[in-house]
Enzyme design. Structure first.
Site, short mmCIF file in Angstrom:
data_model
loop_
_atom_site.label_atom_id
_atom_site.label_comp_id
_atom_site.label_asym_id
_atom_site.label_seq_id
_atom_site.Cartn_x
_atom_site.Cartn_y
_atom_site.Cartn_z
N ASP A 1 -4.24 7.48 4.92
CA ASP A 1 -3.63 6.16 5.11
C ASP A 1 -4.23 5.50 6.35
OD1 ASP A 1 -1.93 4.02 4.78
OD2 ASP A 1 -0.18 5.01 5.63
N GLU A 2 -4.18 4.18 6.43
CA GLU A 2 -4.69 3.42 7.60
C GLU A 2 -6.11 3.88 7.95
OE1 GLU A 2 -3.16 0.91 8.58
OE2 GLU A 2 -0.99 1.20 8.49
N ARG B 1 1.98 -11.18 10.19
CA ARG B 1 3.30 -10.55 10.40
C ARG B 1 4.41 -11.49 9.91
NH1 ARG B 1 1.71 -6.36 9.73
NH2 ARG B 1 -0.23 -7.43 9.40
N LYS C 1 0.82 -1.22 0.00
CA LYS C 1 0.00 0.00 0.00
C LYS C 1 0.85 1.27 0.00
CE LYS C 1 -0.79 0.53 4.98
NZ LYS C 1 -0.18 1.85 5.20
N THR C 2 2.01 1.25 0.67
CA THR C 2 2.85 2.45 0.71
C THR C 2 3.35 2.79 -0.69
OG1 THR C 2 3.53 1.82 2.94
CG2 THR C 2 4.83 3.52 1.88
N GLN D 1 -7.84 -5.37 9.41
CA GLN D 1 -6.80 -5.01 10.39
C GLN D 1 -7.25 -3.86 11.29
OE1 GLN D 1 -2.53 -5.31 9.08
NE2 GLN D 1 -3.45 -5.34 7.05
#
Length: 675
Positions: free
Chosen positions: A215-216, A602, A32-33, A246
């Site tokens: 973002d997020e 993770r 996503k970044t 998430q």
């Protein structure tokens, strides 16, 4: 400039979007970044928007810095002026720009939670309530903030806490106003009030930004949503990036419905799913997908492994007798994989609650395994940092809260009697405490104490310029440390420490602050304005620590602290009912399941899970059941070891026997000499 190079079709589609609402559902490890950076860069280079017309709202300063750095690296000067930062730093910028309309001084200060607690303690003293000493100030502050932000749960019955909050909320707001300071909640509340009361200011801010990105997005709360809605009302060019799977911060106000309802709220919204995962093996993703599919209220999304299609290694689950065995297991597992070539920093041990971490920490310490605990007490919460920051705040944005903190630190003969006289004088003359200190003679303060106040005021006034007045070969940070040593602060720290070792550690915190200041100023010009922006950044901090290379240590952290990180090998400990989902903290089962999903995703190469058959609760060892999240996963997706260990292979068996025999030999007495 090719901003689409190396991107998959879904990522390219997101990057090409120009106008109107866009929801990018970015699964764990889906890049996503890269998408945010590429879209921002493309909008600027193709002149869809100028850099200074783009606003990117993030949840950490680190994410904002990375975005600006990556866009700037490709665009150079064309990328300058891009606004990227946290919601709180955005609010701060608005209040600094329109401080007059917000009834604030241009030098208003920011107060943190401990300052707010001090203000509340002071207010509670004046309330006639026989049991006022028994109140938990942290709880009261949380309830006041919930009322101010509209998050308070409507309740019929009013207990003593609700009554106290009812009385304190207006008093608290009034006191902040009187002190000329803004707390963290106020950095969002005040800009929203400003927009409501001044439509012309809102129009100016709206006209500043033709493109807004968030973002997020799954972590946004009601106030942040209000702020976004105000910013984009005139153009609706809003791109939000997030993952409903998430969303794990409901307990602090985040509302998953913001991302779930976004396509309905913003008509004509384009939705793009990023489901290709560039992090984990196919086997790990199979466990993650199976777990999260049980949540009904979600945007359907299935992660697919893009790099490691299949490693042939299933995630493992180990069944252990008791928590002591689990701690030993974690320790031996790290040593086992270290022998296979993994480094300590490749491991993360994740758990639901901090109490689990304490036990695991003890077993790693016994085995001399280096580790680091994340999500623990921040260096910024240390008393020494707060003292020095109060001096800097007082020099650059004077306010009563910071002055009261440092007026007699280190000790300079200004006792409670003097402070009481100054407070009474301030009240009587209707001036603030800072001004009262300048009129100490009129307040009938003793000469000696008064001279100390004058010296302190002069010291504070000169502090920023003195920090910048350093010798060649030194630095502002080193000069600041030297200045505080010279006024006796080091002596004071040593005098308040329990022993010389803890005194050294406390003073080291002061030296670390000096290094952080140097690191901050290193990228900017050395002037008072940048010391001021350093103070702001420190108060809005979430990652102002030294950016040194990752130490080679095992990472211990809660599942919440692990979000956004990745590790070659993850050990998920304590997968039992009442721990995950948590008995007391986990009322929202969907959110607890998302927490498990975050933990699983993770892991890059290996996922090791463990659970116990018995665990100590309230001093009594009781049987425990496996987590329902484990029971929901088909057993063919992981390998279970009911005896708590892997079967030993032929070579390993030979090595173990050889090691055992050599130990035996070393314990035998030396053979007697025969002549």
């Amino acid at each position: 400039m090719d901003w689409l190079k190396g991107l998959n079709p879904e990522q390219q589609k997101a990057v090409k979007h120009n106008f109107g609402p866009l929801l990018i559902l970015a699964g764990a490890g889906s890049g996503k970044t890269t998408v945010l950076v590429s879209r921002t860069g493309r909008l600027i280079s193709e002149r869809v928007a100028k850099a200074n017309e783009i606003c990117v709202l993030t949840f950490t300063n680190k994410a904002a810095r990375e975005l600006k750095h990556r866009v700037g690296a490709k665009l150079g000067n064309t990328g300058k002026g891009l606004w990227a930062g946290t919601f709180h730093s955005f609010g701060l910028q608005i209040l600094r720009r329109f401080h007059k309309h917000a009834n604030l001084s241009p030098y208003f200060g920011i107060v943190d939670q401990s300052d707010c607690n001090s203000i509340l303690k002071d207010l509670i003293k004046d309330i006639k309530n026989s049991g006022k000493d028994k109140f938990d100030v942290d709880k009261i502050l949380t309830m006041i903030n919930d009322r101010r932000t509209g998050l308070a749960v409507q309740t019929e019955g009013f207990d003593e806490y609700h009554e106290m909050v009812e009385v304190l909320t207006p008093k608290f707001a009034k006191r902040l106003e009187h002190l000329g300071v803004v707390d963290f909640e106020g950095l969002l509340i005040k800009p929203l009030q400003l927009f409501k009361e001044n439509p012309d200011i809102l129009e100016k801010v709206q006209a500043s930004f033709s493109q807004v990105m968030v973002d997020e997005f799954q972590d946004t709360n009601r106030m942040q949503m209000d702020l976004i809605a105000q910013l984009i009302a005139s153009h609706r060019n809003i791109t939000v990036v997030g993952d409903d799977d998430q969303s794990i911060y409901g307990w602090r106000g985040a509302e998953v419905k913001n991302i779930l309802n976004f396509p309905q709220e913003y008509k004509g919204c384009e939705v793009i799913k990023l489901e290709r995962n560039y992090r984990s093996s196919a086997e790990i993703l199979a466990v993650a997908n199976a777990a999260i599919s049980k949540n009904k209220n979600r945007h359907g999304k299935i992660l697919r492994a893009e790099i490691a299609q299949s490693t042939g290694e299933l995630p493992e689950l180990f069944l252990l007798e008791r928590e002591e065995d689990e701690c030993e297991f974690v320790m031996s597992e790290i040593l086992h994989w270290q022998r296979q070539g993994y480094k300590y920093k490749d491991f993360a041990v994740l758990y639901r609650s901090n109490t689990q971490g304490g036990l695991i920490e003890a077993s790693l310490r016994r085995a001399n395994i280096p580790y680091n605990i994340s999500g623990g007490t921040s260096i910024f919460d240390r008393r020494e940092i707060k003292d020095l920051m109060a001096y800097l705040k007082q020099a650059l944005a004077p306010n009563e809260v910071s002055l009261r903190r440092i007026i007699n630190v280190p000790t300079r003969g200004i006792g409670d009697t003097t402070i009481e006289k100054l407070s009474e004088f301030a009240l009587k003359k209707r001036i603030n405490f800072v001004d009262a200190c300048r009129f100490w003679k009129e307040a009938e303060v003793q000469e000696k104490a008064g001279e100390s106040i004058d010296q302190l005021m002069k010291f504070i006034e000169d502090l920023p310029t003195n920090i910048l007045d350093f010798q060649v070969g030194s630095s502002p940070g080193a000069k600041m440390v030297e200045i505080f040593q010279n006024i006796g602060y080091r002596e004071y720290v040593y005098g308040t420490a329990a022993d010389p070792t803890s005194a050294e550690k406390k003073w080291m915190v002061v030296e670390i602050l000096g290094r952080i200041l140097d690191s901050y100023l290193g990228r900017r010009s050395y002037d008072v304005e940048n010391i001021k922006s350093f103070v702001d950044s420190m108060l809005l901090r979430d990652d102002m620590s030294d950016e040194e290379e990752e130490p080679n240590k095992v990472q211990l952290m809660t599942l919440h602290a692990s979000k956004g990180l990745e590790f070659p090998l993850v050990i998920l400990a304590g997968l039992e009912e009442d721990l995950l989902p948590h008995k007391n903290l986990g009322s929202d089962i969907d959110e607890e399941r998302r927490l498990f999903y975050v933990g699983v995703t993770r892991a890059k190469k290996k996922l090791v899970m463990s659970r116990c058959q018995q665990r100590k609760k309230n001093g009594v060892v009781r049987p425990v059941a496996p987590s329902r999240f484990l029971l929901e996963i088909p057993t063919e997706l992981y390998k279970e070891f009911p005896l708590g260990a892997r079967p030993v292979t032929g070579q390993e068996r030979e090595d173990l026997v050889a090691s055992f025999l050599s130990k035996l030999d070393s314990k035998l007495p030396p053979p007697k000499k025969t002549f």
